[in-house]
Motif scaffolding. Structure first.
Motif, mmCIF file in Angstrom:
data_model
loop_
_atom_site.group_PDB
_atom_site.id
_atom_site.type_symbol
_atom_site.label_atom_id
_atom_site.label_comp_id
_atom_site.label_asym_id
_atom_site.label_seq_id
_atom_site.Cartn_x
_atom_site.Cartn_y
_atom_site.Cartn_z
ATOM 1 N N GLU A 191 0.253 -4.873 -2.389
ATOM 2 C CA GLU A 191 -0.858 -5.515 -1.669
ATOM 3 C C GLU A 191 -0.341 -6.264 -0.443
ATOM 4 O O GLU A 191 -0.962 -6.238 0.624
ATOM 5 C CB GLU A 191 -1.597 -6.479 -2.604
ATOM 6 N N TYR A 192 0.786 -6.953 -0.621
ATOM 7 C CA TYR A 192 1.398 -7.670 0.490
ATOM 8 C C TYR A 192 1.792 -6.714 1.609
ATOM 9 O O TYR A 192 1.577 -6.986 2.794
ATOM 10 C CB TYR A 192 2.627 -8.444 -0.006
ATOM 11 N N LEU A 193 2.354 -5.564 1.236
ATOM 12 C CA LEU A 193 2.804 -4.578 2.232
ATOM 13 C C LEU A 193 1.638 -3.891 2.931
ATOM 14 O O LEU A 193 1.801 -3.392 4.047
ATOM 15 C CB LEU A 193 3.720 -3.546 1.571
ATOM 16 N N ASP A 194 0.467 -3.869 2.297
ATOM 17 C CA ASP A 194 -0.721 -3.358 2.986
ATOM 18 C C ASP A 194 -1.040 -4.227 4.200
ATOM 19 O O ASP A 194 -1.527 -3.732 5.225
ATOM 20 C CB ASP A 194 -1.927 -3.335 2.029
ATOM 21 N N ARG A 195 -0.742 -5.534 4.078
ATOM 22 C CA ARG A 195 -0.989 -6.474 5.181
ATOM 23 C C ARG A 195 0.202 -6.546 6.134
ATOM 24 O O ARG A 195 0.027 -6.833 7.318
ATOM 25 C CB ARG A 195 -1.279 -7.876 4.635
#
Length: 466
Positions: A191-195
């Motif tokens: 999820e962090y890497l999506d941002r």
């Protein structure tokens, strides 16, 4: 004569240090003093920070921020009673200042009253417009209390406020790892890497989670993305090398470890891993070369000496193995596995007294493995002390009450000691436990295996089990 800061050019820090070297007294704004003090505190120059606080309060006696910095230094130096008195006075002047509650929380934390510290930090949070630093402090307090779920929530708040707060990101993942929630860590990082798709730190951490779950292709992909995001990221190359090792791709692993050496100064850990790869490739000369490079680079890396020990032990060069295991023990004499290795080497050298001592050290330091009890008992028997061997196996049975291997050995030793009563009890226990492993007794104690005494016990057990 006091001179205003505008009358002399240069930055406040340079002017402040110039003032200390002269008899002049320069005037600074309160904000300048705050900057000067923070500079010294951030660089660990507490004495200079205290000087700046003293002069600052002389020029700005009503500055609450300077008083708070004075309290911060007092807390840092464990002058807690004095700090509390100043906080009491300050709270009468400004009861809604969040920093007052933060410093009180720091005092309680220093006194190991972490619950009280947390309550004060939540009060500070109510008064704060941002709360980033407070969430970070809350996370640390929860870590002190081993409350990893609440610590994780606090550090997650920090990451929500600042996506580039990698320190808090590491702490979030540390909590996931401690809770052994690797799936949760993977979900959070994705999820962090999506941002933040080009965050090498997050890709690196994601790769480590996949590695823990033995999802090696996925780990490899994550480390590749970390390298794409930052092709000088040494940690990603090193972790990628470890994955390739696990996949049996030793030459590719070596290439990645060598890249870490090219990026920065050589490290003993990289040399050690390269040596391990060459050993698995059966290139023994290169393995030995890199093991020696390991200890040359870092003579205090005990694992390097252990690698050399294993190298010689496998080749039955026990004298050299003995020399190098002692190098490892000199660095980490509290490591039970090193003592066990030392015991095995001494046994191979037929130095049974020293082997006995080494096994005792291993057990005293917490090595309770089944093989430790079995081999230690064998050493005692070779030393001619059969009663000690039986006693060692009796201790081992406390840890492994269902081990047939241990029971059969103990029965044999009791027979060697001519203690047929206890030998009968132990042999019956072993046969009831696992009659299929009777061959262990027959192979180790052939002199007792075919006697009427033994055969009658076996026959009785077989009849009883029908």
């Amino acid at each position: 004569m006091a001179l205003h800061s505008d009358e002399r050019p240069g930055r406040p820090i340079a002017k402040f240090e110039s003032m200390l070297k002269t008899d002049d007294v320069y005037f600074f704004d309160a904000e300048d003093f705050e900057d000067i003090i923070h500079h010294y505190l951030n660089n660990g120059k507490v004495a200079l920070a205290k000087k700046a606080i003293k002069i600052g309060l002389q020029q700005h006696p009503d500055s609450i921020q300077l008083k708070l910095l004075d309290i911060e230094v007092l807390v840092f130096q464990n002058n807690l009673d004095e700090a509390e008195l100043l906080l009491d006075k300050l709270q009468l002047l400004d009861s809604s200042n969040e920093e007052i509650y933060i410093q009180r929380a720091n005092i309680y934390s220093k006194k190991d009253n972490h619950e009280a510290a947390i309550n004060l930090l939540y009060k500070a949070l109510e008064l704060s417009n941002n709360g980033y630093d407070i969430h970070s402090l809350l996370g640390m307090e929860y870590l002190f209390m081993d409350d990893f779920k609440m610590a994780q929530k606090s550090f997650m708040k920090c990451v929500e406020i600042d996506d580039h707060d990698y320190s808090s990101l590491y702490n979030v993942i540390y909590c996931f790892e401690f809770l052994e929630n690797f799936d949760g860590a993977i979900h959070y990082l994705n999820e962090y890497l999506d941002r933040n798709p080009y965050c090498e730190v997050a890709w690196h951490q994601l790769g480590k989670q996949y590695f823990e779950k033995k999802m090696y292709p996925e780990a490899l992909t994550a480390f590749d993305f970390a390298i794409i995001s930052d092709d000088t990221f040494m940690g990603a190359y090193f972790e990628k090398g470890k994955v390739l090792e696990r996949m049996g791709k030793y030459l590719e692993a070596i290439e990645n470890y060598e890249t870490t050496i090219e990026i920065e100064d050589p490290t003993s850990h990289a040399y050690l891993r390269i040596g391990k790869c060459y050993e698995r490739l059966r290139n023994h000369d290169m393995a030995k070369f890199y093991y020696y490079q390991t200890v040359h680079e870092d003579p205090l890396l005990d694992k390097g000496w252990l690698a050399i020990t294993d190298y010689y032990y496998k080749r039955r060069k026990y004298d050299k193995a003995f020399y190098y295991i002692n190098k490892a023990l000199n660095i980490d004499g509290e490591n039970p596995s090193y003592w066990k290795k030392c015991a095995k080497i001494n046994t191979a050298l037929k130095k049974y007294d020293q082997a006995d001592y080494a096994y005792k050290q291993a057990v005293d330091l917490g090595n309770y493995e089944l093989t430790t009890w079995l081999k230690w008992a064998e050493v005692s028997q070779l030393n001619g002390d059969i009663n000690s061997a039986i006693e060692i196996l009796a201790q081992g049975r406390e840890f492994f009450p269902e081990s047939a291997r241990l029971q059969y050995k103990m029965a044999g030793f009791q027979l060697l000691a001519n203690d047929k009563i206890n030998a009968r009890i132990t042999l019956i226990d072993a046969l009831k436990n696992d009659i299929e492993k009777l061959f262990l007794f027959e192979e180790e104690f052939p002199q007792f295996a075919d006697t009427d005494w033994t055969l009658n016990i076996i026959a009785d057990i077989k009849r009883a089990s029908r």
